[in-house]
Design a protein around this motif. Structure first.
Motif, PDB file in Angstrom:
ATOM      1  N   GLU A 267      -4.953 -10.720   8.673  1.00  0.00           N
ATOM      2  CA  GLU A 267      -3.624 -11.084   9.159  1.00  0.00           C
ATOM      3  C   GLU A 267      -3.532 -12.582   9.446  1.00  0.00           C
ATOM      4  N   GLN A 268      -4.637 -13.168   9.855  1.00  0.00           N
ATOM      5  CA  GLN A 268      -4.658 -14.583  10.189  1.00  0.00           C
ATOM      6  C   GLN A 268      -4.412 -15.454   8.954  1.00  0.00           C
ATOM      7  N   VAL A 269      -4.970 -15.058   7.813  1.00  0.00           N
ATOM      8  CA  VAL A 269      -4.824 -15.872   6.603  1.00  0.00           C
ATOM      9  C   VAL A 269      -3.703 -15.394   5.695  1.00  0.00           C
ATOM     10  N   ASN A 270      -3.256 -14.137   5.874  1.00  0.00           N
ATOM     11  CA  ASN A 270      -2.228 -13.577   4.988  1.00  0.00           C
ATOM     12  C   ASN A 270      -1.363 -12.592   5.767  1.00  0.00           C
ATOM     13  N   PRO A 271      -0.489 -13.098   6.634  1.00  0.00           N
ATOM     14  CA  PRO A 271       0.318 -12.221   7.491  1.00  0.00           C
ATOM     15  C   PRO A 271       1.137 -11.197   6.704  1.00  0.00           C
ATOM     16  N   GLY A 272       1.035  -9.946   7.141  1.00  0.00           N
ATOM     17  CA  GLY A 272       1.862  -8.896   6.575  1.00  0.00           C
ATOM     18  C   GLY A 272       1.298  -8.200   5.365  1.00  0.00           C
ATOM     19  N   VAL A 273       0.179  -8.663   4.805  1.00  0.00           N
ATOM     20  CA  VAL A 273      -0.362  -8.016   3.616  1.00  0.00           C
ATOM     21  C   VAL A 273      -0.946  -6.653   3.994  1.00  0.00           C
ATOM     22  N   GLU A 274      -0.819  -5.698   3.101  1.00  0.00           N
ATOM     23  CA  GLU A 274      -1.345  -4.356   3.348  1.00  0.00           C
ATOM     24  C   GLU A 274      -2.856  -4.329   3.162  1.00  0.00           C
ATOM     25  N   VAL A 275      -3.527  -3.588   4.027  1.00  0.00           N
ATOM     26  CA  VAL A 275      -4.967  -3.348   3.902  1.00  0.00           C
ATOM     27  C   VAL A 275      -5.164  -1.865   3.614  1.00  0.00           C
ATOM     28  N   LEU A 276      -5.764  -1.572   2.476  1.00  0.00           N
ATOM     29  CA  LEU A 276      -5.975  -0.192   2.032  1.00  0.00           C
ATOM     30  C   LEU A 276      -7.450   0.162   2.170  1.00  0.00           C
ATOM     31  N   LEU A 277      -7.751   1.259   2.852  1.00  0.00           N
ATOM     32  CA  LEU A 277      -9.124   1.703   3.056  1.00  0.00           C
ATOM     33  C   LEU A 277      -9.512   2.705   1.977  1.00  0.00           C
ATOM     34  N   THR A 278     -10.679   2.490   1.354  1.00  0.00           N
ATOM     35  CA  THR A 278     -11.091   3.361   0.254  1.00  0.00           C
ATOM     36  C   THR A 278     -12.573   3.717   0.342  1.00  0.00           C
ATOM     37  N   SER A 279     -12.907   4.807  -0.333  1.00  0.00           N
ATOM     38  CA  SER A 279     -14.295   5.202  -0.546  1.00  0.00           C
ATOM     39  C   SER A 279     -14.348   5.921  -1.881  1.00  0.00           C
ATOM     40  N   ALA A 280     -14.956   5.297  -2.867  1.00  0.00           N
ATOM     41  CA  ALA A 280     -15.072   5.925  -4.183  1.00  0.00           C
ATOM     42  C   ALA A 280     -15.916   7.187  -4.094  1.00  0.00           C
ATOM     43  N   ARG A 281     -16.903   7.180  -3.226  1.00  0.00           N
ATOM     44  CA  ARG A 281     -17.795   8.342  -3.097  1.00  0.00           C
ATOM     45  C   ARG A 281     -17.057   9.545  -2.514  1.00  0.00           C
ATOM     46  N   GLN A 282     -16.226   9.320  -1.521  1.00  0.00           N
ATOM     47  CA  GLN A 282     -15.508  10.416  -0.871  1.00  0.00           C
ATOM     48  C   GLN A 282     -14.123  10.662  -1.449  1.00  0.00           C
ATOM     49  N   GLY A 283     -13.635   9.746  -2.287  1.00  0.00           N
ATOM     50  CA  GLY A 283     -12.298   9.896  -2.856  1.00  0.00           C
ATOM     51  C   GLY A 283     -11.202   9.381  -1.942  1.00  0.00           C
ATOM     52  N   ARG A 284     -11.572   8.712  -0.882  1.00  0.00           N
ATOM     53  CA  ARG A 284     -10.580   8.210   0.064  1.00  0.00           C
ATOM     54  C   ARG A 284      -9.804   7.042  -0.545  1.00  0.00           C
ATOM     55  N   GLY A 285      -8.485   7.117  -0.492  1.00  0.00           N
ATOM     56  CA  GLY A 285      -7.636   6.031  -0.975  1.00  0.00           C
ATOM     57  C   GLY A 285      -7.550   5.908  -2.481  1.00  0.00           C
ATOM     58  N   ILE A 286      -8.200   6.798  -3.226  1.00  0.00           N
ATOM     59  CA  ILE A 286      -8.137   6.718  -4.684  1.00  0.00           C
ATOM     60  C   ILE A 286      -6.698   6.940  -5.145  1.00  0.00           C
ATOM     61  N   GLY A 287      -6.236   6.104  -6.022  1.00  0.00           N
ATOM     62  CA  GLY A 287      -4.853   6.174  -6.490  1.00  0.00           C
ATOM     63  C   GLY A 287      -3.957   5.172  -5.796  1.00  0.00           C
ATOM     64  N   GLY A 288      -4.450   4.585  -4.707  1.00  0.00           N
ATOM     65  CA  GLY A 288      -3.637   3.621  -3.974  1.00  0.00           C
ATOM     66  C   GLY A 288      -3.323   2.379  -4.784  1.00  0.00           C
ATOM     67  N   VAL A 289      -4.314   1.829  -5.453  1.00  0.00           N
ATOM     68  CA  VAL A 289      -4.091   0.642  -6.276  1.00  0.00           C
ATOM     69  C   VAL A 289      -3.184   0.981  -7.456  1.00  0.00           C
ATOM     70  N   LEU A 290      -3.423   2.118  -8.081  1.00  0.00           N
ATOM     71  CA  LEU A 290      -2.598   2.551  -9.214  1.00  0.00           C
ATOM     72  C   LEU A 290      -1.141   2.719  -8.789  1.00  0.00           C
ATOM     73  N   ASP A 291      -0.899   3.357  -7.669  1.00  0.00           N
ATOM     74  CA  ASP A 291       0.467   3.561  -7.184  1.00  0.00           C
ATOM     75  C   ASP A 291       1.189   2.248  -6.951  1.00  0.00           C
ATOM     76  N   ARG A 292       0.505   1.316  -6.312  1.00  0.00           N
ATOM     77  CA  ARG A 292       1.154   0.046  -6.004  1.00  0.00           C
ATOM     78  C   ARG A 292       1.391  -0.786  -7.257  1.00  0.00           C
ATOM     79  N   ALA A 293       0.456  -0.699  -8.192  1.00  0.00           N
ATOM     80  CA  ALA A 293       0.630  -1.424  -9.449  1.00  0.00           C
ATOM     81  C   ALA A 293       1.810  -0.883 -10.235  1.00  0.00           C
ATOM     82  N   LEU A 294       1.947   0.426 -10.284  1.00  0.00           N
ATOM     83  CA  LEU A 294       3.067   1.033 -10.993  1.00  0.00           C
ATOM     84  C   LEU A 294       4.395   0.689 -10.324  1.00  0.00           C
ATOM     85  N   ALA A 295       4.395   0.650  -8.992  1.00  0.00           N
ATOM     86  CA  ALA A 295       5.618   0.303  -8.276  1.00  0.00           C
ATOM     87  C   ALA A 295       6.056  -1.121  -8.601  1.00  0.00           C
ATOM     88  N   VAL A 296       5.110  -2.058  -8.602  1.00  0.00           N
ATOM     89  CA  VAL A 296       5.428  -3.454  -8.910  1.00  0.00           C
ATOM     90  C   VAL A 296       5.846  -3.586 -10.372  1.00  0.00           C
TER      91      VAL A 296
END
Length: 296
Positions: free
Chosen positions: A187-216
């Motif tokens: 937040e100090q260097v980039n106010p307001g940017v989203e932080v997405l938590l992921t774990s490839a091993r557990q499947g946490r957050g998988i699809g988050g980057v794809l969703d945001r890329a498709l939206a943009v």
């Protein structure tokens, strides 16, 4: 002598920016958006990208991946297991990709129907940060093993990100990762940017980057870093957000497996530059639907 070096560097970056702008326009005309992935070596970037490519294929989203490395083709071999078009670029020691290099490697290779091109940049948080590749979405990744101070140590990389991704969260407890401190530093260097938590091993957050890329890629809103210059900075200077209002890209799109943590929504005040060593006085950044990621 110092002034000559600075002038040369500015000239090189200006030439790259012009090339990146032309590449972005050309790809957009054919319906392709670029996602530029930056991180230090060993962050888990390839593992996460492999999962994102597999998910894209399952959803019948036409994607491709280009991965850059100094010497080996190991990452391309791994990514090819997803079944999507993959190309390896060996930089022969160069620590980053440039827009001209990317454009040359895409000629005659990138399938015409590609919706998203994922570019796995050279593992480095210094050199790649200054080079626009014609991307629509710049994603900076950091693993929990790297420590909470990385955003402060590499303010250009994190300060120009449209999305920050934390990887390997399944071992966060074991390595004593302080999520709150990391978020505060981002937040100090980039106010307001989203932080997405992921774990490839557990499947946490998988699809988050794809969703945001498709939206943009579909013309949706995108975070604008306060360090941005060029087309993105114009939003801050002139005070418009092109009618998109708040950033709604933080939603989980109904998948139920994204962890978006704590988000800030809203608008940035006037001004378009911020010191990387202190918080910006207006901690809410604007969003837009287009424009180039820019250097600090």
């Amino acid at each position: 002598m110092c002034r000559e070096v600075v002038d040369l560097q500015q000239a090189v970056l200006a030439k790259n920016d012009a090339t990146a702008g032309a590449l972005r326009a050309g790809l957009a005309a054919r319906g392709t958006a670029v996602v530029n992935l930056l991180s230090s070596p060993g962050s888990g970037k390839t593992a996460l990208l492999e999962h994102e490519l597999l998910l894209a294929r399952q959803r019948s989203v036409p994607v491709a991946a280009l991965t850059a490395d100094l010497a080996t083709e190991n990452d391309a071999v791994r990514l090819a297991r997803s079944g999507v078009p993959v190309k390896q670029v060996l930089t022969d020691g160069l620590c980053h990709l440039e827009a001209g290099m990317l454009g040359a490697h895409l000629q005659g290779w990138l399938p015409d129907d590609t919706r998203l091109l994922f570019v796995e940049n050279v593992g480095n948080l210094v050199c790649p940060a200054s080079y626009d590749l014609g991307e629509s979405l710049r994603v900076v990744l950091a693993s929990v093993t790297e420590g909470e101070d990385k955003p402060l140590k590499y303010p250009t990389a994190f300060g120009l990100a449209h999305l920050v991704v934390v990887t390997k969260t399944d071992i966060a407890g074991a390595v004593g990762f302080d999520e709150a401190a990391f978020r505060a530093h981002v937040e100090q260097v980039n106010p307001g940017v989203e932080v997405l938590l992921t774990s490839a091993r557990q499947g946490r957050g998988i699809g988050g980057v794809l969703d945001r890329a498709l939206a943009v890629a579909g013309g949706g809103p995108r975070h604008i870093p306060v360090m941005a210059r060029g087309p993105e900075a114009a939003v801050h200077q002139h005070g418009h957000d092109h009618g998109h209002g708040h950033d709604h890209g933080h939603h989980d799109h109904g998948h139920g497996h994204h962890d978006h943590g704590h988000h800030d929504h809203g608008h940035d005040g006037p001004g378009h530059a911020a010191s990387a060593s202190r918080p910006h006085p207006h901690p809410h950044a604007r969003v837009d639907a287009a424009g180039a990621p820019a250097r600090s």
